[in-house]
Design a protein around this motif. Sequence first.
Motif, PDB file in Angstrom:
ATOM      1  N   PHE A   5       0.800  -1.221   0.000  1.00 35.28           N
ATOM      2  CA  PHE A   5       0.000   0.000   0.000  1.00 35.28           C
ATOM      3  C   PHE A   5       0.835   1.275   0.000  1.00 35.28           C
ATOM      4  O   PHE A   5       0.277   2.374   0.044  1.00 35.28           O
ATOM      5  N   SER A   6       2.152   1.166  -0.040  1.00 40.25           N
ATOM      6  CA  SER A   6       2.990   2.360   0.107  1.00 40.25           C
ATOM      7  C   SER A   6       2.746   3.389  -1.003  1.00 40.25           C
ATOM      8  O   SER A   6       2.597   4.578  -0.720  1.00 40.25           O
ATOM      9  N   ASP A   7       2.689   2.977  -2.243  1.00 43.79           N
ATOM     10  CA  ASP A   7       2.518   3.914  -3.352  1.00 43.79           C
ATOM     11  C   ASP A   7       1.119   4.526  -3.362  1.00 43.79           C
ATOM     12  O   ASP A   7       0.965   5.744  -3.482  1.00 43.79           O
ATOM     13  N   ILE A   8       0.102   3.699  -3.212  1.00 39.86           N
ATOM     14  CA  ILE A   8      -1.270   4.220  -3.244  1.00 39.86           C
ATOM     15  C   ILE A   8      -1.523   5.169  -2.061  1.00 39.86           C
ATOM     16  O   ILE A   8      -2.168   6.199  -2.206  1.00 39.86           O
ATOM     17  N   ARG A   9      -0.959   4.870  -0.896  1.00 38.63           N
ATOM     18  CA  ARG A   9      -1.150   5.750   0.266  1.00 38.63           C
ATOM     19  C   ARG A   9      -0.410   7.064   0.095  1.00 38.63           C
ATOM     20  O   ARG A   9      -0.864   8.095   0.583  1.00 38.63           O
ATOM     21  N   SER A  10       0.707   7.066  -0.605  1.00 36.91           N
ATOM     22  CA  SER A  10       1.418   8.331  -0.832  1.00 36.91           C
ATOM     23  C   SER A  10       0.714   9.170  -1.896  1.00 36.91           C
ATOM     24  O   SER A  10       0.716  10.390  -1.815  1.00 36.91           O
ATOM     25  N   GLN A  11       0.068   8.523  -2.876  1.00 40.14           N
ATOM     26  CA  GLN A  11      -0.603   9.261  -3.945  1.00 40.14           C
ATOM     27  C   GLN A  11      -1.993   9.755  -3.547  1.00 40.14           C
ATOM     28  O   GLN A  11      -2.395  10.840  -3.962  1.00 40.14           O
ATOM     29  N   ILE A  12      -2.735   8.969  -2.793  1.00 39.70           N
ATOM     30  CA  ILE A  12      -4.065   9.392  -2.325  1.00 39.70           C
ATOM     31  C   ILE A  12      -4.204   9.042  -0.839  1.00 39.70           C
ATOM     32  O   ILE A  12      -4.893   8.097  -0.468  1.00 39.70           O
ATOM     33  N   PRO A  13      -3.515   9.807   0.023  1.00 41.24           N
ATOM     34  CA  PRO A  13      -3.474   9.471   1.450  1.00 41.24           C
ATOM     35  C   PRO A  13      -4.822   9.521   2.158  1.00 41.24           C
ATOM     36  O   PRO A  13      -4.998   8.859   3.173  1.00 41.24           O
ATOM     37  N   GLU A  14      -5.776  10.272   1.629  1.00 38.41           N
ATOM     38  CA  GLU A  14      -7.082  10.378   2.289  1.00 38.41           C
ATOM     39  C   GLU A  14      -8.039   9.257   1.907  1.00 38.41           C
ATOM     40  O   GLU A  14      -9.115   9.128   2.477  1.00 38.41           O
TER      41      GLU A  14
END
Length: 188
Positions: A132-141
């Motif tokens: 989930f590192s990339d998706i959480r950095s791109q759309i953290p909310e």
Amino acid sequence: MSLRAIERAAMCIALLLGGAALASCSSSTSSKPPVTICDPGKAKAQSPSDLPAVGDIRKAIADLEHKLGGAQRYFEVNATARLVNLFVALNDGAIAQPWTWVNGTLTSREGQGAKGGTFTAADLTFDAKAMFSDIRSQIPEATLESLYINGDGKGNVVYGVISSAKCGGGLDVTVSPTGKVKTVMPVD
């Protein structure tokens, strides 16, 4: 259509494109449509304990394969924060039998007719810590609802994340085994 109605429709479209959720955009003659604006910037990021339990997928597969006496083929395996679902391919892929794994306990339901791509546990190469590192950095909310793993019917394994937005709507994000975002599709 009157100029006022055209202006109102243009305002509704602009607000929708700007990320606002409208309570109403009617063609009535009231001076202003009621508007509710969602500000995702004020939302807190999803707690790690509420993320899909990717680390439980291999445990669930091992428990199921132990129970069934050997390696299995799967149509899909998916994980939420609380459970793992496993769809076992039976009768040369003609039947999918659903299993649910919760804290080491397996339950199943009767299989149903199915078709599609399959994979085995040996085909899984994902990095649970990086998923989930990339998706959480791109759309953290975003709220990450589930991680799914499917066979694509061509011998490949597909990894994807279903997410929902704080202001409504959802995304189906395919990721690499290391969590790198590959494609993003809106979910109805």
